[in-house]
Design a protein around this motif. Structure first.
Motif, mmCIF file in Angstrom:
data_model
loop_
_atom_site.group_PDB
_atom_site.id
_atom_site.type_symbol
_atom_site.label_atom_id
_atom_site.label_comp_id
_atom_site.label_asym_id
_atom_site.label_seq_id
_atom_site.Cartn_x
_atom_site.Cartn_y
_atom_site.Cartn_z
ATOM 1 N N ALA A 232 0.826 -1.181 -0.039
ATOM 2 C CA ALA A 232 -0.127 -0.036 -0.121
ATOM 3 C C ALA A 232 0.642 1.102 -0.300
ATOM 4 C CB ALA A 232 -1.079 0.015 1.121
ATOM 5 N N HIS A 233 2.172 1.131 0.187
ATOM 6 C CA HIS A 233 3.027 2.364 0.303
ATOM 7 C C HIS A 233 4.130 2.129 -0.586
ATOM 8 C CE1 HIS A 233 5.535 5.522 1.894
ATOM 9 N NE2 HIS A 233 5.996 5.133 2.687
ATOM 10 N N GLY A 234 4.155 2.731 -2.009
ATOM 11 C CA GLY A 234 5.186 2.378 -2.902
ATOM 12 C C GLY A 234 5.018 1.397 -3.352
ATOM 13 N N GLY A 235 4.057 0.388 -2.908
ATOM 14 C CA GLY A 235 3.897 -0.823 -3.598
ATOM 15 C C GLY A 235 3.217 -0.635 -5.079
ATOM 16 N N ALA A 236 2.715 0.502 -5.235
ATOM 17 C CA ALA A 236 2.016 0.662 -6.670
ATOM 18 C C ALA A 236 3.291 0.686 -7.852
ATOM 19 C CB ALA A 236 1.332 1.805 -7.016
ATOM 20 N N ILE A 237 4.602 0.815 -7.615
ATOM 21 C CA ILE A 237 5.408 0.866 -8.565
ATOM 22 C C ILE A 237 5.760 -0.465 -8.876
ATOM 23 C CG2 ILE A 237 7.733 1.490 -9.117
ATOM 24 C CD1 ILE A 237 7.857 3.342 -6.982
ATOM 25 N N GLU A 238 5.759 -1.391 -7.878
ATOM 26 C CA GLU A 238 5.929 -2.933 -8.289
ATOM 27 C C GLU A 238 4.702 -3.576 -8.910
ATOM 28 O OE1 GLU A 238 7.512 -5.342 -5.159
ATOM 29 O OE2 GLU A 238 6.145 -6.858 -5.669
ATOM 30 N N LYS A 239 3.651 -3.255 -8.410
ATOM 31 C CA LYS A 239 2.212 -3.829 -9.006
ATOM 32 C C LYS A 239 1.786 -3.117 -10.286
ATOM 33 C CE LYS A 239 0.885 -6.607 -5.321
ATOM 34 N NZ LYS A 239 -0.117 -7.011 -4.371
ATOM 35 N N GLY A 240 2.006 -1.869 -10.362
ATOM 36 C CA GLY A 240 1.807 -1.072 -11.520
ATOM 37 C C GLY A 240 2.502 -1.408 -12.780
ATOM 38 N N ALA A 241 4.009 -1.686 -12.196
ATOM 39 C CA ALA A 241 4.694 -2.177 -13.519
ATOM 40 C C ALA A 241 4.337 -3.492 -13.877
ATOM 41 C CB ALA A 241 6.345 -2.084 -12.910
ATOM 42 N N LYS A 242 4.263 -4.523 -13.253
ATOM 43 C CA LYS A 242 3.536 -5.636 -13.652
ATOM 44 C C LYS A 242 2.699 -5.711 -14.451
ATOM 45 C CE LYS A 242 2.795 -10.409 -12.049
ATOM 46 N NZ LYS A 242 2.566 -10.496 -13.584
ATOM 47 N N PHE A 243 1.476 -4.802 -14.164
ATOM 48 C CA PHE A 243 0.135 -4.665 -14.839
ATOM 49 C C PHE A 243 0.589 -4.080 -16.228
ATOM 50 C CE2 PHE A 243 -3.788 -2.190 -15.711
ATOM 51 C CZ PHE A 243 -4.645 -3.195 -15.554
ATOM 52 N N LEU A 244 1.328 -3.184 -16.351
ATOM 53 C CA LEU A 244 1.687 -2.644 -17.633
ATOM 54 C C LEU A 244 2.503 -3.384 -18.630
ATOM 55 C CD1 LEU A 244 2.788 1.124 -16.301
ATOM 56 C CD2 LEU A 244 0.580 0.541 -17.524
ATOM 57 N N GLN A 245 3.299 -4.228 -17.847
ATOM 58 C CA GLN A 245 4.371 -5.136 -18.615
ATOM 59 C C GLN A 245 3.415 -6.241 -19.034
ATOM 60 O OE1 GLN A 245 7.782 -5.916 -16.348
ATOM 61 N NE2 GLN A 245 8.316 -3.770 -16.130
#
Lengths: 256, 256, 256, 256
Positions: free
Chosen positions: C96-109
């Motif tokens: 929930a804190h900074g995690g959107a980078i990881e999960k967001g990158a996976k989603f886009l990739q």
């Protein structure tokens, strides 16, 4: 052998901790007494065992007010596993939070040794120590509390120590210091729960270096409850704690 | 009020945890039962209390071999306070270390619910679950151990659960899965201590999300003993653990 | 050899990291480019190097409002060493804190790969992904912010990515999703700084599993400043953050 | 206002760190110079900026041998998120690991002040300090290394400090101490990388209390690479490090 440890012998299907098979300890010895065994290398007497339970219980929780619970709840709210959030709370246990057990126990243990060496009574030693600290303008750790003027945990712990015949020179010295602080300062600065535990573990002959250990072993139970509650009942990244913080850094300007 | 917590009421000279005054808990209720109170909102029955002691004791220590003890000793050797080093060990409690309690408990709790819903026997459900996992080529957590083929802690915990009339569907399911794994795989993959605790806390009606909590509350006692031993008996920055590690990264070259 | 690592070769008086001698890197390559080397196994192009600096700088600090800064300051206030307090902040970096980078990158990739596989345009893929997420009633991570409606960091990062010719399919997809969210929801949910970094590192061909790594490498600089300020300018155990927390646990009662 | 901070002003769509808008810093100022800004309240000169890059780069990694990398890899192997494992490594940065930067800088800063106050030359002060430490049988931190007799990082850092005109009294004192140690001990005890950084940041006029901060800001880059490698290339709970540890605790016995 690279090195040796006194804690647990690990062989296939055979685990021996501080001399006892783990399958013998499990179900026969209560957990708090096993903790005593781990820290003291022997099982407790009935009296020490009861006191051990009391000390760990006195450390379990103080609501969301202390740094440890605040840190654990905030970290849990970032969306991390339970142990990560509990560990964050443990990290805050330092010289200013729980640290009075360690430093207080050292102070009392040094004081009692010195009284013996110098042939002084506990009462006289208390006077000397308070005066010395006041001259150096240093605080004696383990006295006074942010919330409680008469901490219910302290009273209960000391009365148990009496009942169980644990009270000896360290508890005495700690109470004489309390009296002497009142006499010299003209106001009451009561022994707090950290100070009480410092005195009691010293009369139980524990190494002062374990001071923060008692506190953390008890407190992780409360921290686990806090993290579990945060995960179960609240939204991530909610506003848990707040502060109105102003900015008084360098004034806003353009890049050079 | 910003928000509410069910753990501890903190007022001057008055501390109430899960309904009980802390001065009543201290000296009257053993520490492990207070832990139960914190996690379950009520004091344990005699049987649950005894099982709680057994579970926490089964988690205390496994020598220097697991990641938690290794991390705590290594961090202690950097020259940091005791709680910092203990917390480092707690951090390693994850999906692969202690995590089988959490995931195993969820698996068993889901399995028992599904058996009821689908009107199936525990034996049949075990067959279905093992087959499904094998099809997905996934491991069932809580079976097999790096060191022990017949873990003394597991046997003792299960026999206590029987004596104390705690054994119900979750323990049954866990044992049926063990049988079924043997039947389908043609080799023994015995329930390990994590798997046993997963089954027992499920039959004690604990939330699976507390799985890693039980493990860490017990294990911090051992970690505290490890950090204390490291600080007391060994030099800082000594070679505690070793590995011959080669380099197979990019070949050595000049800057472009 | 027990195992091999691609990071650093350590020999007496000889240190080689990802192929370069450390004495060559020191003073010749800027720190952020060395970070790139560590995560990507090669030195950056001029454009990637500049973007790397921008990304790390965009992560440095957000005042005392995020869980990481709150945790670091609270733990510092317990009286512990600087690294212990900084580490507590790092622990809060989670889903929930900074995690959107990881999960967001996976989603886009995943999204870009799927568009290629299914022969769809980025625009169409954005529509499909937003619709699918809305059907599952799941949030797309990296959109919306607690404080900013038009985050200055996001705008700056995207404009740099354009200038440096880094913008490719992942950034495009992320912007199409923003448009599509607005179209389907009828309100603006702007890409936040985590979402922007997720898109940019994806177009720089970084593994999504490094997402939280970028954030933490940048943020430890800010956390170090917070801990230093707390130690230098404030008293230990001060009331840093506050909350009015009520008790709604079990009602107060006597022991059974 | 509850309290004030000098780090970042946070307003909707407006972020100002140490006087500069974050959108101005992003893409215009390199990350290492932003770190300097955070710790020093101003942007660096060209020389200081270059030295800052060199210092952070000199801290990035030393393979799997130091406690920080060992702790991070072991904790990663427990199956936890990347930041949790990186934080475990940061926890090991203590008085014995990286701590020579902090303590060494204090020692040099005190020494230079004392030389001025007592009207002594740096050479004489070095002699006095080494003699005093030898009398007290205390080590001077920042000299000698477990692996390197001529650390390539140290040489490079000192030569850069000369090139960039940073060398002043603290570096001089540190080198005079090295000479004096050799003269008094009859063997070489070369300044190690921690000692070099201690001297250089002192000549750059940094507070010694930031010593461990420099080290950790640089080292988290390497720790992130270690955790990433461990997660990507290795199995959980593998035997990473090993030790043959014997048991020399209490002899095995039955319960009383």
């Amino acid at each position: 052998m690279d090195w040796k440890s006194k804690i647990t012998k690990v062989e296939p299907n055979h685990l021996v901790t501080k001399g006892y098979k783990q399958e013998d300890l499990i179900g026969n010895i209560s957990f708090s007494h096993v903790v005593y065994l781990l820290l003291k290398d022997k099982l407790p007497s009935k009296e020490h065992g009861k006191m051990m339970d009391a000390i760990l219980t006195a450390c379990i929780d103080h609501g969301v007010t202390p740094p440890s619970a605040m840190a654990s709840r905030i970290v849990a709210s970032g969306g991390v596993p339970l142990p990560t959030a509990v560990a964050a709370g443990v990290l805050s246990i330092g010289d200013a939070h729980g640290g009075a057990i360690e430093k207080g126990a050292k102070f009392l243990q040094d004081g009692v040794l010195r009284a013996k060496k110098e042939g002084k009574s506990i009462e006289d030693m208390a006077k000397i120590l308070v005066s010395e600290k006041r001259e150096k303008k240093e605080r004696i750790l383990g006295y006074g509390h942010r919330v409680h003027s008469s901490d219910p945990r302290t009273k209960r712990l000391f009365s148990l120590a009496n009942e169980l015949n644990i009270t000896k020179d360290h508890i005495k010295l700690s109470k004489e210091i309390e009296k002497e602080l009142e006499a010299q300062l003209g106001k009451t600065l009561p022994i707090n729960v950290d100070g009480a535990i410092a005195a009691i573990i010293s009369d139980m002959d524990f190494d002062w270096r374990l001071g923060k250990g008692f506190f953390l072993i008890g407190r992780v139970a409360g921290l686990t409850a806090h993290v579990y509650e945060e995960e179960k009942d609240f939204k991530k990244m909610r506003k848990i704690f707040s502060a109105e913080v102003g900015y008084d850094g360098p004034y806003e300007k353009e890049l050079p």
